[in-house]
Design an enzyme around this catalytic site. Structure first.
Site: not given
Ligand code: 0GY
Length: 308
Positions: A33, A35, A51, A79, A126, A132, A183, A259, A264
């Protein structure tokens, strides 16, 4: 030989970079996991994002992989890129078969686009239910997407918070694919590990053999925090009982990831070396560690490379 880590200029400028972990990862370990973000000038962020992250490029991710001692990555669409998976696909295509991906798609995605993503290494989609982060999508639309991706052998990754599980339970347990929870479903770790909230999560996994969990993100869930904040030797000790319970109860359906780059995170910037050192506290034996870090992610993301 361990490759020396050099910080790319501009990468997490506020941060000195991760420590070298003391825990030696097993050969072939997968960071399941993480990004890639942008770079924004090349791969713009989604207009509907909640964000704007720091840029976090594929080269920085691959350098981190080597520094920590991982062999492979599973890159998860976040996201802030919406359903534009170009940065993810670009990273997969440049990974030399050492990364797989989880995309976000909407109902307008074409079969040709799905096929293209599959060829690049995408193996899942996903669904994000964290309020949020993501706007509401009707369940029938999500089910339609799940039915579209199932024939490709993809799975569904779901992200939600523990208080929403009762309402989401029937939807998750009706999905036609493997389902991977991000998570641990974000448990409230101030509550008992054997209390009703986490018991519902454990029941879902016990009664549905297609449901897996990432035992990741102690840094997001912990109230006790890392050593630098809590003055203790043990990082994120309040998360240990939750993650360890899942690892020991479902050793063949758990995954772990850093992660990176921790979008955030408001309380502190986690040190990925310290996160890797957290692994033996939740997976205390070499056998559990190998299943968590190698066997399980390989079965899900590189099944063609797993011997019979
Ligand atoms: C993560 C957790 C977060 C963000 C996202 O897709 C996302 O923006 O998952 C979070 O803010 O808890 O796993 O990246």
């Amino acid at each position: 030989m361990t490759q020396e880590f050099t910080k790319t200029p501009g990468w997490l400028d506020w941060y000195d970079g991760p420590a070298k972990p003391r825990f030696k990862l097993p050969a072939g370990a997968v960071d399941a996991h993480c990004h890639v973000f942008g770079p924004g000038a090349q791969f713009p962020y989604a207009p509907e994002r909640k964000y704007t992250p720091c840029d976090a490029s594929k080269d920085q991710l691959f350098a981190l992989r080597d520094h920590l001692g991982f062999d492979k990555n599973v890159i998860v669409q976040a996201t802030c890129h919406g359903s534009d998976n170009r940065a993810l696909v670009d990273a997969l295509r440049h990974s030399n078969n050492r990364a797989r991906g989880v995309a976000t798609v909407n109902r307008n995605v074409t079969d040709a686009e799905l096929q293209d993503m599959h060829e690049a290494g995408v193996r899942g989609t996903r669904f994000n239910f964290v309020r949020r982060l993501a706007d509401f999508t009707p369940r029938e639309v999500l089910l339609e997407i799940a039915n579209r991706i199932a024939p490709l052998g993809w799975h569904v990754v779901v992200y939600f918070e523990a208080q929403d599980l009762p309402e989401l339970y029937d939807f998750f347990t009706a999905l036609p694919t493997t389902v991977v929870v991000d998570h641990m479903g974000r448990p409230d770790v101030s509550k008992p590990v054997d209390g009703p909230e986490f018991e519902l999560f454990v029941k879902m996994m016990r009664e549905h053999a297609n449901i897996w969990s990432k035992v990741s993100c102690p840094e997001r869930l912990s109230l006790s925090g890392p050593p630098a904040l809590n003055g203790e030797q043990n990082a994120y000790r309040d998360v240990v009982p939750f993650a360890r319970r899942l690892v020991e109860t479902f050793p063949d359906r758990v995954l772990w990831g850093t992660d990176w780059p921790h979008p955030n995170m408001k309380t502190h910037t986690p040190d990925e070396g310290q996160l890797v050192d957290f692994i033996p506290t939740i997976a205390p034996t070499a056998d559990l560690q190998r299943r968590l870090l190698v066997d399980n992610p390989m079965r899900l993301y590189w099944p063609e490379d797993v011997g019979s």
